[in-house]
Write a protein that holds these residues in place. Structure first.
Motif, PDB file in Angstrom:
ATOM      1  N   LYS A  29     -26.953 -31.455 -35.008  1.00 54.30           N
ATOM      2  CA  LYS A  29     -27.155 -31.851 -36.395  1.00 54.30           C
ATOM      3  C   LYS A  29     -26.011 -31.319 -37.260  1.00 54.30           C
ATOM      4  O   LYS A  29     -26.177 -30.331 -37.989  1.00 54.30           O
ATOM      5  N   PRO A  30     -24.842 -31.944 -37.196  1.00 51.07           N
ATOM      6  CA  PRO A  30     -23.708 -31.420 -37.967  1.00 51.07           C
ATOM      7  C   PRO A  30     -23.922 -31.556 -39.474  1.00 51.07           C
ATOM      8  O   PRO A  30     -24.468 -32.546 -39.946  1.00 51.07           O
ATOM      9  N   LYS A  31     -23.452 -30.558 -40.191  1.00 55.82           N
ATOM     10  CA  LYS A  31     -23.467 -30.637 -41.646  1.00 55.82           C
ATOM     11  C   LYS A  31     -22.254 -31.419 -42.155  1.00 55.82           C
ATOM     12  O   LYS A  31     -22.340 -32.108 -43.166  1.00 55.82           O
ATOM     13  N   VAL A  32     -21.130 -31.277 -41.445  1.00 55.82           N
ATOM     14  CA  VAL A  32     -19.910 -32.010 -41.787  1.00 55.82           C
ATOM     15  C   VAL A  32     -19.346 -32.616 -40.519  1.00 55.82           C
ATOM     16  O   VAL A  32     -19.249 -31.939 -39.492  1.00 55.82           O
ATOM     17  N   SER A  60     -12.984 -44.061 -28.296  1.00 57.89           N
ATOM     18  CA  SER A  60     -11.689 -44.531 -27.815  1.00 57.89           C
ATOM     19  C   SER A  60     -11.361 -43.929 -26.456  1.00 57.89           C
ATOM     20  O   SER A  60     -11.581 -42.733 -26.234  1.00 57.89           O
ATOM     21  N   PRO A  61     -10.814 -44.721 -25.524  1.00 57.01           N
ATOM     22  CA  PRO A  61     -10.369 -44.153 -24.250  1.00 57.01           C
ATOM     23  C   PRO A  61      -9.315 -43.059 -24.421  1.00 57.01           C
ATOM     24  O   PRO A  61      -9.204 -42.172 -23.576  1.00 57.01           O
ATOM     25  N   LEU A  62      -8.571 -43.114 -25.513  1.00 60.17           N
ATOM     26  CA  LEU A  62      -7.571 -42.079 -25.780  1.00 60.17           C
ATOM     27  C   LEU A  62      -8.206 -40.800 -26.318  1.00 60.17           C
ATOM     28  O   LEU A  62      -7.643 -39.711 -26.153  1.00 60.17           O
ATOM     29  N   TYR A  63      -9.355 -40.938 -26.972  1.00 62.69           N
ATOM     30  CA  TYR A  63     -10.017 -39.793 -27.609  1.00 62.69           C
ATOM     31  C   TYR A  63     -11.511 -39.860 -27.312  1.00 62.69           C
ATOM     32  O   TYR A  63     -12.315 -40.170 -28.190  1.00 62.69           O
ATOM     33  N   PRO A  64     -11.913 -39.570 -26.073  1.00 60.60           N
ATOM     34  CA  PRO A  64     -13.295 -39.841 -25.665  1.00 60.60           C
ATOM     35  C   PRO A  64     -14.312 -38.780 -26.070  1.00 60.60           C
ATOM     36  O   PRO A  64     -15.516 -38.988 -25.850  1.00 60.60           O
ATOM     37  N   ASN A  65     -13.859 -37.673 -26.666  1.00 61.00           N
ATOM     38  CA  ASN A  65     -14.768 -36.568 -26.937  1.00 61.00           C
ATOM     39  C   ASN A  65     -14.940 -36.303 -28.425  1.00 61.00           C
ATOM     40  O   ASN A  65     -13.998 -36.430 -29.214  1.00 61.00           O
ATOM     41  N   VAL A  66     -16.133 -35.908 -28.781  1.00 63.31           N
ATOM     42  CA  VAL A  66     -16.398 -35.230 -30.041  1.00 63.31           C
ATOM     43  C   VAL A  66     -16.255 -33.744 -29.785  1.00 63.31           C
ATOM     44  O   VAL A  66     -16.665 -33.246 -28.741  1.00 63.31           O
ATOM     45  N   THR A  67     -15.661 -33.020 -30.721  1.00 61.55           N
ATOM     46  CA  THR A  67     -15.604 -31.568 -30.624  1.00 61.55           C
ATOM     47  C   THR A  67     -16.407 -30.967 -31.763  1.00 61.55           C
ATOM     48  O   THR A  67     -16.396 -31.477 -32.884  1.00 61.55           O
ATOM     49  N   CYS A  68     -17.114 -29.892 -31.473  1.00 65.89           N
ATOM     50  CA  CYS A  68     -17.948 -29.217 -32.474  1.00 65.89           C
ATOM     51  C   CYS A  68     -17.743 -27.721 -32.393  1.00 65.89           C
ATOM     52  O   CYS A  68     -17.272 -27.187 -31.376  1.00 65.89           O
ATOM     53  N   ASP A  69     -18.112 -27.026 -33.447  1.00 65.97           N
ATOM     54  CA  ASP A  69     -18.120 -25.574 -33.371  1.00 65.97           C
ATOM     55  C   ASP A  69     -19.361 -25.133 -32.604  1.00 65.97           C
ATOM     56  O   ASP A  69     -20.234 -25.932 -32.262  1.00 65.97           O
ATOM     57  N   ALA A  70     -19.452 -23.841 -32.325  1.00 65.76           N
ATOM     58  CA  ALA A  70     -20.505 -23.340 -31.448  1.00 65.76           C
ATOM     59  C   ALA A  70     -21.895 -23.498 -32.048  1.00 65.76           C
ATOM     60  O   ALA A  70     -22.889 -23.534 -31.324  1.00 65.76           O
ATOM     61  N   ARG A  71     -21.989 -23.595 -33.370  1.00 64.60           N
ATOM     62  CA  ARG A  71     -23.292 -23.763 -34.017  1.00 64.60           C
ATOM     63  C   ARG A  71     -23.679 -25.225 -34.186  1.00 64.60           C
ATOM     64  O   ARG A  71     -24.799 -25.517 -34.590  1.00 64.60           O
ATOM     65  N   GLY A  72     -22.711 -26.123 -33.946  1.00 57.29           N
ATOM     66  CA  GLY A  72     -22.972 -27.537 -34.206  1.00 57.29           C
ATOM     67  C   GLY A  72     -22.991 -27.873 -35.673  1.00 57.29           C
ATOM     68  O   GLY A  72     -23.470 -28.937 -36.069  1.00 57.29           O
ATOM     69  N   ALA A  73     -22.427 -26.984 -36.513  1.00 55.22           N
ATOM     70  CA  ALA A  73     -22.424 -27.222 -37.954  1.00 55.22           C
ATOM     71  C   ALA A  73     -21.316 -28.177 -38.365  1.00 55.22           C
ATOM     72  O   ALA A  73     -21.456 -28.917 -39.344  1.00 55.22           O
ATOM     73  N   VAL A 325     -14.509 -28.604 -46.435  1.00 56.99           N
ATOM     74  CA  VAL A 325     -15.450 -28.343 -45.336  1.00 56.99           C
ATOM     75  C   VAL A 325     -16.114 -26.983 -45.517  1.00 56.99           C
ATOM     76  O   VAL A 325     -17.352 -26.856 -45.431  1.00 56.99           O
ATOM     77  N   GLU A 326     -15.309 -25.970 -45.770  1.00 51.17           N
ATOM     78  CA  GLU A 326     -15.867 -24.622 -45.941  1.00 51.17           C
ATOM     79  C   GLU A 326     -16.767 -24.545 -47.170  1.00 51.17           C
ATOM     80  O   GLU A 326     -17.789 -23.840 -47.154  1.00 51.17           O
ATOM     81  N   GLY A 327     -16.410 -25.257 -48.227  1.00 52.17           N
ATOM     82  CA  GLY A 327     -17.220 -25.230 -49.436  1.00 52.17           C
ATOM     83  C   GLY A 327     -18.586 -25.869 -49.239  1.00 52.17           C
ATOM     84  O   GLY A 327     -19.601 -25.358 -49.753  1.00 52.17           O
ATOM     85  N   ILE A 328     -18.625 -26.991 -48.529  1.00 44.78           N
ATOM     86  CA  ILE A 328     -19.910 -27.631 -48.247  1.00 44.78           C
ATOM     87  C   ILE A 328     -20.797 -26.702 -47.423  1.00 44.78           C
ATOM     88  O   ILE A 328     -21.991 -26.538 -47.707  1.00 44.78           O
ATOM     89  N   TRP A 332     -24.357 -24.956 -48.787  1.00 45.47           N
ATOM     90  CA  TRP A 332     -25.294 -25.897 -48.193  1.00 45.47           C
ATOM     91  C   TRP A 332     -26.689 -25.778 -48.794  1.00 45.47           C
ATOM     92  O   TRP A 332     -27.277 -26.760 -49.262  1.00 45.47           O
ATOM     93  N   ASP A 333     -27.247 -24.590 -48.802  1.00 44.45           N
ATOM     94  CA  ASP A 333     -28.629 -24.427 -49.238  1.00 44.45           C
ATOM     95  C   ASP A 333     -28.793 -24.677 -50.729  1.00 44.45           C
ATOM     96  O   ASP A 333     -29.828 -25.193 -51.167  1.00 44.45           O
ATOM     97  N   THR A 334     -27.784 -24.324 -51.527  1.00 41.68           N
ATOM     98  CA  THR A 334     -27.912 -24.443 -52.973  1.00 41.68           C
ATOM     99  C   THR A 334     -27.604 -25.844 -53.496  1.00 41.68           C
ATOM    100  O   THR A 334     -28.133 -26.257 -54.521  1.00 41.68           O
ATOM    101  N   THR A 335     -26.723 -26.573 -52.796  1.00 41.53           N
ATOM    102  CA  THR A 335     -26.250 -27.847 -53.347  1.00 41.53           C
ATOM    103  C   THR A 335     -26.269 -28.996 -52.351  1.00 41.53           C
ATOM    104  O   THR A 335     -26.841 -30.060 -52.628  1.00 41.53           O
ATOM    105  N   TYR A 336     -25.647 -28.792 -51.188  1.00 44.64           N
ATOM    106  CA  TYR A 336     -25.295 -29.943 -50.359  1.00 44.64           C
ATOM    107  C   TYR A 336     -26.376 -30.364 -49.376  1.00 44.64           C
ATOM    108  O   TYR A 336     -26.385 -31.525 -48.937  1.00 44.64           O
TER     109      TYR A 336
END
Length: 382
Positions: A29-32, A60-73, A325-328, A332-336
């Motif tokens: 469940k990514p936030k961004v 895309s065959p050239l870019y087949p992966n999504v990358t995420c941080d360890a929290r999935g944020a 990205v960092e601001g969102i 997160w809890d207060t606004t976004y």
């Protein structure tokens, strides 16, 4: 294998096998979610700690992966260049069961050509509209009538400058300007963009601002075209088409190849209830000027001259994009988390088929029918 290291660690810590049962940690469940269009635009991996790879069928065959941080944020993908690649990639993401995108902010962040009357090399533009300018009729400019200024005119019309009712549904998208204003105003007020000596020297060929000025953050709209065009005549024609599709409220500022395609795929996801289209930010950084300075020909400016804009445009993706990205995330809890309410009439104007308004109308009708049916049932029971 669709198994992140963090999921494996969590599975082991709870006694769950790091095998097929680890899929319990999905959907993510990514936030961004950040979209790049080709490899050079992917400046995000190290700054955001995108260590987890998820292979998504249909990317895309050239870019087949999504990358995420360890929290999935935070997650990132590269669409591949051009409208077809972007549409298929984003549609595949929306359809993937590995992601819950219901509250995700989508941040389209890439480079673009720029209109020198609106921005300059290295500038960073944030769009209200994306317009599919090349979805039109065309004849070679050498064969146009003597009173025409271009060989492009809208489908369903008989001459340039005429509005049309011949609509495919992908020609224009309007984004949430309240969201745009919030992230630019809150997170970019103190940002200084990068520049190069080469870019500064090339800008000096122009005798007007902002073409010859230091790069700045600005508001301006994106023209989508698979054709990589250059020169004043085409730029002016597509600027006029931008105004036609936006009822003279849009300003052609940037030119790119993917945005309407990505937005249409997201719109269809919104129609299916999978995501919120009001959570899209479109940022393009200026890598080249779309028309020549007074002392150069269009061909020389396009093919020969070293404009020097590519390097600062890539650098400024991160300089302007990372605070957003960092601001969102930080707010997160207060606004976004709750979302930023869009401008008046946005739901109607978000696309030229008014898809989301129609969706809401049908939903209201179904709700009303349900209430009437329940009332009738109660009346019979009485």
């Amino acid at each position: 294998m669709k198994l992140s290291t963090i999921a494996a660690a969590a599975a082991l810590a709870t006694g769950v096998s790091a095998g097929p049962l680890a899929k319990r940690w999905f959907p993510i469940k990514p936030k961004v979610f950040v979209f790049s269009m080709f490899s050079s635009e992917n400046v995000w991996t190290a700054p955001l700690g995108l260590t987890e790879n998820i292979t998504v069928p249909g990317l895309s065959p050239l870019y087949p992966n999504v990358t995420c941080d360890a929290r999935g944020a935070v997650c990132h993908l590269t669409t591949g260049e051009g409208e077809i690649n972007a549409a298929v990639t984003v549609a595949s993401l929306v359809a993937s069961p590995d992601f819950d995108l219901a509250h995700t902010y989508f941040f389209i962040a890439g480079i673009a050509g720029v209109n020198p009357f609106v921005g300059t090399l290295g500038s960073v533009g944030f769009a209200r509209y994306a317009v599919q300018v090349a979805l039109a009729y065309e004849i070679d400019y050498r064969e146009v009538p003597s009173n025409w200024t271009t060989g492009y005119w809208l489908q369903g019309t008989s001459a340039p400058g005429q509005p049309t009712t011949d609509i495919y549904g992908t020609e224009v998208f309007e984004l949430n300007t309240n969201l745009r204003d919030a992230v630019v105003g809150s997170f970019l007020a103190n940002v200084t963009l990068n520049d190069t000596a080469t870019a500064a020297a090339y800008r000096a060929n122009y005798d007007y601002a902002p073409a010859n000025a230091y790069p700045q953050i600005f508001y301006g709209d994106v023209a989508t075209s698979d054709v990589y065009f250059a020169g004043a005549l085409l730029a002016e024609a597509f600027g006029n088409i931008t105004q036609l599709w936006t009822n003279n409220t849009g300003v052609y500022a940037l030119t790119a190849q993917e945005d309407n395609a990505s937005l249409e795929a997201l719109l269809r996801g919104a129609k299916a209830g999978k995501l919120d289209l009001s959570r899209v930010i479109l940022m393009r950084t200026a890598s080249d000027l779309d028309r020549a300075p007074p002392n150069q020909t269009s061909l020389y400016s396009f093919e020969v001259a070293d404009q020097g804009g590519f390097t600062p445009s890539i650098e400024n993706i991160l300089i302007a994009g990372l605070p957003i990205v960092e601001g969102i995330l930080a707010n997160w809890d207060t606004t976004y988390k709750a979302g930023v309410a869009p401008q008046a009439d946005w739901l109607h104007n978000s696309d030229d088929l008014h898809t989301l308004t129609e969706l809401r109308r049908r939903g209201a009708e179904r709700k009303a029918m349900g209430k009437r049916a329940a009332a009738a049932k109660r009346a019979l029971a009485a």
